[in-house]
Scaffold this motif. Structure first.
Motif, PDB file in Angstrom:
ATOM      1  N   UNK A  99      69.796  66.787  40.177  1.00 34.41           N
ATOM      2  CA  UNK A  99      68.369  67.097  40.171  1.00 34.41           C
ATOM      3  C   UNK A  99      67.651  66.296  41.247  1.00 34.41           C
ATOM      4  N   UNK A 100      66.478  66.761  41.588  1.00 35.87           N
ATOM      5  CA  UNK A 100      65.590  65.992  42.460  1.00 35.87           C
ATOM      6  C   UNK A 100      64.412  65.567  41.601  1.00 35.87           C
ATOM      7  N   UNK A 101      64.151  64.296  41.493  1.00 36.92           N
ATOM      8  CA  UNK A 101      64.856  63.183  42.119  1.00 36.92           C
ATOM      9  C   UNK A 101      66.237  62.963  41.484  1.00 36.92           C
ATOM     10  N   UNK A 102      67.107  62.312  42.269  1.00 41.53           N
ATOM     11  CA  UNK A 102      68.503  62.150  41.877  1.00 41.53           C
ATOM     12  C   UNK A 102      68.661  61.389  40.557  1.00 41.53           C
ATOM     13  N   UNK A 103      67.724  60.491  40.239  1.00 36.60           N
ATOM     14  CA  UNK A 103      67.858  59.721  38.995  1.00 36.60           C
ATOM     15  C   UNK A 103      67.687  60.592  37.743  1.00 36.60           C
ATOM     16  N   UNK A 104      67.350  61.869  37.899  1.00 38.15           N
ATOM     17  CA  UNK A 104      67.264  62.796  36.766  1.00 38.15           C
ATOM     18  C   UNK A 104      68.520  63.665  36.632  1.00 38.15           C
ATOM     19  N   UNK A 105      69.543  63.321  37.393  1.00 38.74           N
ATOM     20  CA  UNK A 105      70.829  64.019  37.336  1.00 38.74           C
ATOM     21  C   UNK A 105      71.440  63.864  35.945  1.00 38.74           C
ATOM     22  N   UNK A 106      72.063  64.941  35.457  1.00 41.02           N
ATOM     23  CA  UNK A 106      72.671  64.914  34.126  1.00 41.02           C
ATOM     24  C   UNK A 106      74.176  65.152  34.211  1.00 41.02           C
ATOM     25  N   UNK A 107      74.860  64.698  33.159  1.00 42.80           N
ATOM     26  CA  UNK A 107      76.316  64.857  33.061  1.00 42.80           C
ATOM     27  C   UNK A 107      76.645  65.686  31.829  1.00 42.80           C
ATOM     28  N   UNK A 108      77.615  66.572  31.983  1.00 43.02           N
ATOM     29  CA  UNK A 108      78.095  67.381  30.869  1.00 43.02           C
ATOM     30  C   UNK A 108      79.207  66.605  30.159  1.00 43.02           C
ATOM     31  N   UNK A 109      78.826  65.826  29.156  1.00 38.92           N
ATOM     32  CA  UNK A 109      79.821  65.055  28.410  1.00 38.92           C
ATOM     33  C   UNK A 109      80.528  65.899  27.354  1.00 38.92           C
ATOM     34  N   UNK A 110      79.970  67.047  27.046  1.00 40.63           N
ATOM     35  CA  UNK A 110      80.578  67.919  26.045  1.00 40.63           C
ATOM     36  C   UNK A 110      81.759  68.710  26.606  1.00 40.63           C
ATOM     37  N   UNK A 111      81.774  68.918  27.922  1.00 40.11           N
ATOM     38  CA  UNK A 111      82.827  69.737  28.526  1.00 40.11           C
ATOM     39  C   UNK A 111      83.545  69.027  29.663  1.00 40.11           C
ATOM     40  N   UNK A 112      84.287  67.957  29.354  1.00 41.93           N
ATOM     41  CA  UNK A 112      84.971  67.232  30.429  1.00 41.93           C
ATOM     42  C   UNK A 112      86.115  68.042  31.044  1.00 41.93           C
ATOM     43  N   UNK A 113      86.449  67.661  32.251  1.00 44.61           N
ATOM     44  CA  UNK A 113      87.588  68.247  32.948  1.00 44.61           C
ATOM     45  C   UNK A 113      88.729  67.251  32.858  1.00 44.61           C
ATOM     46  N   UNK A 114      89.875  67.725  32.397  1.00 49.40           N
ATOM     47  CA  UNK A 114      91.060  66.879  32.249  1.00 49.40           C
ATOM     48  C   UNK A 114      92.075  67.329  33.288  1.00 49.40           C
ATOM     49  N   UNK A 115      92.610  66.359  34.031  1.00 49.50           N
ATOM     50  CA  UNK A 115      93.597  66.674  35.064  1.00 49.50           C
ATOM     51  C   UNK A 115      94.852  65.836  34.832  1.00 49.50           C
ATOM     52  N   UNK A 116      95.997  66.514  34.788  1.00 43.72           N
ATOM     53  CA  UNK A 116      97.283  65.821  34.756  1.00 43.72           C
ATOM     54  C   UNK A 116      97.596  65.442  36.200  1.00 43.72           C
ATOM     55  N   UNK A 117      97.537  64.158  36.502  1.00 44.57           N
ATOM     56  CA  UNK A 117      97.720  63.675  37.867  1.00 44.57           C
ATOM     57  C   UNK A 117      99.144  63.846  38.381  1.00 44.57           C
ATOM     58  N   UNK A 118     100.125  63.888  37.478  1.00 49.18           N
ATOM     59  CA  UNK A 118     101.522  64.061  37.892  1.00 49.18           C
ATOM     60  C   UNK A 118     101.870  65.526  38.146  1.00 49.18           C
ATOM     61  N   UNK A 119     101.352  66.411  37.290  1.00 50.57           N
ATOM     62  CA  UNK A 119     101.681  67.838  37.388  1.00 50.57           C
ATOM     63  C   UNK A 119     100.638  68.634  38.175  1.00 50.57           C
ATOM     64  N   UNK A 120      99.478  68.003  38.486  1.00 48.03           N
ATOM     65  CA  UNK A 120      98.369  68.678  39.177  1.00 48.03           C
ATOM     66  C   UNK A 120      97.908  69.931  38.434  1.00 48.03           C
ATOM     67  N   UNK A 121      97.747  69.753  37.134  1.00 51.60           N
ATOM     68  CA  UNK A 121      97.231  70.825  36.291  1.00 51.60           C
ATOM     69  C   UNK A 121      95.916  70.361  35.707  1.00 51.60           C
ATOM     70  N   UNK A 122      94.947  71.271  35.645  1.00 52.14           N
ATOM     71  CA  UNK A 122      93.642  70.909  35.121  1.00 52.14           C
ATOM     72  C   UNK A 122      93.126  71.910  34.116  1.00 52.14           C
ATOM     73  N   UNK A 123      92.162  71.436  33.321  1.00 50.63           N
ATOM     74  CA  UNK A 123      91.544  72.296  32.311  1.00 50.63           C
ATOM     75  C   UNK A 123      90.210  71.682  31.921  1.00 50.63           C
TER      76      UNK A 123
END
Length: 149
Positions: A99-123
């Motif tokens: 958002x503008x201003x940047x300090x009003x930026x929000x995070x989606x904590x309900x829908x995180x992205x999980x990445x398997x760093x070894x297999x390079x698979x994400x969801x």
């Protein structure tokens, strides 16, 4: 290989770092291959960039840098789908709405992205049994201080 990106222009990427999202992301089910790129060497912010669609890119961050008490419990089906063998194989990111201003930026904590760093698979998963929402202020103290003035 070189790809065009939404935020960083043309960049060189290593094919070894391509992350496959078997079912895409919600509302972007046709996008299966992404790369995580930092905005700069010292930035806490990254971009999750589609390899095939320049305008399909998301600003993401490590939630634990902003929310020390954030907790993500992975289901057995997610662990199996991503072929996670240990907790250390998983990286967790959250999508940001800038958002503008940047300090009003929000995070989606309900829908995180999980990445398997070894297999390079994400969801992207949904934490339905939590108090997390899709719009947590990233800088709540800055926003609160501004409102008090």
């Amino acid at each position: 290989m070189k790809i065009n990106t939404k935020f960083l222009g043309e960049v060189e990427v290593d094919k070894q770092h391509i992350i496959t999202f078997e079912k895409g992301l919600p509302a972007f089910e046709e996008e299966h291959e992404f790369i995580v790129l930092p905005f700069s060497e010292d930035s806490k912010f990254l971009t999750l960039q589609s390899l095939h669609t320049v305008d399909c890119a998301f600003v993401i961050a490590d939630p634990f840098s902003f929310y020390s008490d954030y907790k993500v419990q992975l289901s057995e089906s997610t662990i199996e789908q991503l072929e996670l063998e240990s907790e250390g194989d998983a990286a967790i990111f959250v999508l940001l709405t800038v958002h503008a201003p940047f300090n009003e930026t929000t995070a989606n904590l309900q829908g995180p992205i999980v990445i398997n760093l070894k297999q390079n698979k994400g969801k992207q998963i949904v934490l339905s049994d939590s108090d997390y929402t899709t719009k947590h202020l990233l800088f709540p103290l800055l926003t609160t201080a501004k409102e008090e003035k």
